[in-house]
Design an enzyme around this catalytic site. Structure first.
Site, PDB file in Angstrom:
ATOM      1  N   SER A 104       0.793  -1.177   0.216  1.00  0.00           N
ATOM      2  CA  SER A 104      -0.057   0.130   0.069  1.00  0.00           C
ATOM      3  C   SER A 104       0.892   1.439  -0.080  1.00  0.00           C
ATOM      4  O   SER A 104       1.494   1.427  -0.734  1.00  0.00           O
ATOM      5  CB  SER A 104      -1.025  -0.088   1.199  1.00  0.00           C
ATOM      6  OG  SER A 104      -1.929   1.014   1.202  1.00  0.00           O
ATOM      7  N   ASP A 126      -3.540   6.043  -2.925  1.00  0.00           N
ATOM      8  CA  ASP A 126      -2.300   5.819  -2.102  1.00  0.00           C
ATOM      9  C   ASP A 126      -1.493   4.503  -3.195  1.00  0.00           C
ATOM     10  O   ASP A 126      -1.912   4.638  -4.277  1.00  0.00           O
ATOM     11  CB  ASP A 126      -2.803   4.978  -1.029  1.00  0.00           C
ATOM     12  CG  ASP A 126      -3.582   3.975  -0.912  1.00  0.00           C
ATOM     13  OD1 ASP A 126      -3.935   3.554  -1.954  1.00  0.00           O
ATOM     14  OD2 ASP A 126      -3.386   2.994  -0.122  1.00  0.00           O
TER      15      ASP A 126
HETATM   16 MG    MG Z   1      -3.761   1.196   0.267  1.00  0.00          MG
END
Ligand code: MG
Ligand code: 16G
Length: 562
Positions: free
Chosen positions: A81, A295
């Protein structure tokens, strides 16, 4: 954990299909380092070079999960992430596209920590026997990864793990996390009444783009949104998506360099913008601009703009939840539907002003749950239409089967009602029902702003955020911090909550809570109060208190702590 004699005997009947020789040979290729692993809020996540054995064993868990569920397709996503490029991670996706069932997290943790091949086999036995897994069932697994360079080698480790139990698998290559969730649900519902869509990445693009076109049809187009992709997978994938959105969507993409992996999430992306309350590098804002950041795996989004006096203004997950709830409530009313209720789910990190707005202005029920998508998603399913967002920008809207039935069986008795019904249907298609999805949330917000012809500033006027501050405290042992009441109160260490309460009382509109992080070795302090200086003082006082409490602080006491 070692196998009891009883388990060993009762499960041995089922163990025919674990080829011990092949388990040993494959496992030898993925030796466990001297590290303890935990399947946490976001799966396993750490420095990529420690993950080889974990991912191999995650392959075994995925196959077992699929066999347990009679061969349903299980998803595996390799991503870390918004973490730095050198990290990586893995998480499992259950058949309807939701996060892995909570009780299996402990199995993933236990298997990842088995010290020897024999212990790996023992733990497989334990699972087969205690969970009554029929090993003769097929296992089906699909997987994808983000743009991290370590992903490719980790995929081979996963493939070795899948071989142990002979799982059938498909490699979907580079994907955003929500795309993998979408694919998993589609594959499990294909040709059923719950069919979620065509199980391909192209099917995902087509579904979202078609719904978006219905939603903005006939409305004047807004100026292009400036989109920071954090130099991650969102960049190439959103460009692909633009081939399907065509003229209906105007965007200017920045931070799209995935060749230079060190730039991933570096001074950019949703987490950087939310935490630092400032624009990412590579994005020049003027007061006319409407900006958004994904993100690194494109499951979070935040918006922002610059006020006329050049102040940076953030429109985070709370603001998106407020906007979405307001819009859906209005649409349901406009459609003449009176039996669909909307509820919102937040965490303790939601700004107090947003909760007030939802409760007192929109009059919607608001639940507060623990941090982590699985908690929010689960709670949102209790409403007809459940809007959930974490302040950090992860969220979506889930429509219950009853709500969908109502929406699809209502026609509307006037052109205005019919148009609202059409929008509601398209909205349920544009929104990813499986998990927070930055692409889908972007389209949701753009839909609302286009339908209303709103600037970000108008959107922002719904309420003013209370100033807030997040502080990290490095402690010796974060596991001694135990919370209750959706993480808003500490029950251990004894006495600390009373001390926190005593400080909070002294601040106007003061609120603060302390919880151990699920992804980092720190304790987090959140504080909000009426003004910026009061908020900072509150945060640093509580930070100091936590650091000093029972001498649990580790390292040097940060200078700003009071
Ligand atoms: Mg993420
Ligand atoms: C993970 C969670 C996110 C949560 C964050 C909290 C998922 C998919 N992601 O990123 O929802 O906000 O952890 O991190 O559940 P923390 O426990 O370190 O504060």
């Amino acid at each position: 954990m070692l196998l009891s004699e009883q388990n060993r005997t009762s499960s041995s009947v089922n163990m025919a299909s674990v080829n011990v020789l092949s388990l040993n040979t494959l496992s030898d290729l993925h030796p466990k380092p001297d590290t303890t692993f935990t399947y946490g809020t976001a799966g396993f996540r750490m420095k990529a070079d420690l993950l080889d054995s974990v991912i191999f064993r995650t392959g075994i868990i995925a196959a077992l999960r699929s066999k347990k569920l009679g061969g349903k397709v299980i998803g595996v996503m390799i991503t870390a992430s918004h973490n730095p490029a050198a990290d990586n991670g893995v998480k499992l996706v259950d058949p309807m596209g939701e996060m892995l069932e909570g009780s299996w997290e402990a199995h993933a943790t236990a298997l990842s920590n088995a010290q020897t091949n024999e212990q790996v086999l023992d733990y497989i036995h334990v699972m087969v026997s205690s969970l009554k897994i029929d090993l003769t069932n097929p296992a089906n697994v699909v997987y994808g990864r983000d743009t991290r360079p370590s992903g490719e080698a980790l995929v081979s480790a996963l493939e070795d793990g899948l071989k142990v139990l002979g799982a059938q698998s498909t490699d979907y290559g580079i994907l955003t996390t929500p795309q993998l969730h979408y694919l998993t649900r589609c594959l499990n519902t294909v040709n059923t009444p719950e069919s979620y869509g065509e199980p391909t990445v192209e099917g995902y693009y087509k579904k979202l783009a078609a719904a978006y076109k219905v939603l903005v049809e006939g409305k004047p187009k807004l100026s292009p949104v400036i989109l920071d992709c954090a130099n991650g997978v969102g960049a190439p994938k959103f460009k692909e998506f633009m081939n399907f959105l065509g003229d209906s969507f105007a965007v200017k993409i920045v931070n799209d360099d995935i060749e230079n992996s060190s730039k991933l999430n570096l001074n950019s992306g949703a987490d950087f913008v939310k935490t630092g309350q400032r624009a990412p590098v590579g994005l020049k804002m003027t007061p006319q601009d409407r900006c958004a950041s994904f993100d690194g795996d494109a499951d979070r989004i935040v918006y922002y703009y610059m006020d006329e006096d050049n102040t940076f203004k953030l429109l985070d997950g709370d603001k998106i939840a407020g906007l979405a709830a307001m819009f859906i409530i209005d649409l349901v009313k406009a459609a003449g539907i009176d039996n669909i209720s909307v509820g919102v789910v937040q965490t303790a990190y939601a700004n107090g002003a947003s909760t007030q707005y939802l409760r007192n202005t929109l009059n919607v029920p608001v639940s507060c749950v623990s941090t982590g998508v699985k908690h929010l998603h689960h709670e949102a399913l209790k409403y007809d239409v459940g809007v959930y967002f974490e302040a950090n920008g992860h969220g979506t809207v889930v429509f219950s089967p009853t709500a969908l039935k109502t929406i699809y069986s209502t026609e509307g008795s006037s052109p205005a009602q019919a148009s609202a019904v059409r929008s509601l249907r398209a909205l349920s298609e544009v929104i990813n029902q499986t998990v927070g999805d930055a692409f889908s949330d972007l389209l949701l917000v753009e839909t609302i702003l286009t339908q209303r012809q709103w600037t970000p500033k108008i959107w922002d006027q719904a309420y003013s955020d209370l100033p807030n501050r997040l502080v990290k405290v490095v402690v010796k042992e974060r596991s001694i911090f135990k919370t209750v009441d959706a993480e808003r109160k500490l029950v251990e260490p004894a006495g600390l909550q009373d001390a926190i309460d005593a400080i909070v009382l002294k601040f106007r509109d003061g609120r603060s809570f302390v919880r151990p992080s699920g992804t980092e070795d720190v304790v987090r302090v959140y504080a909000e109060a009426a003004t910026r200086p009061e908020t900072d003082e509150l945060a640093f006082r509580i930070g100091g208190l936590v650091f000093d409490f029972n001498s649990n602080g580790s390292g040097t006491r940060p200078r700003e702590f009071i």
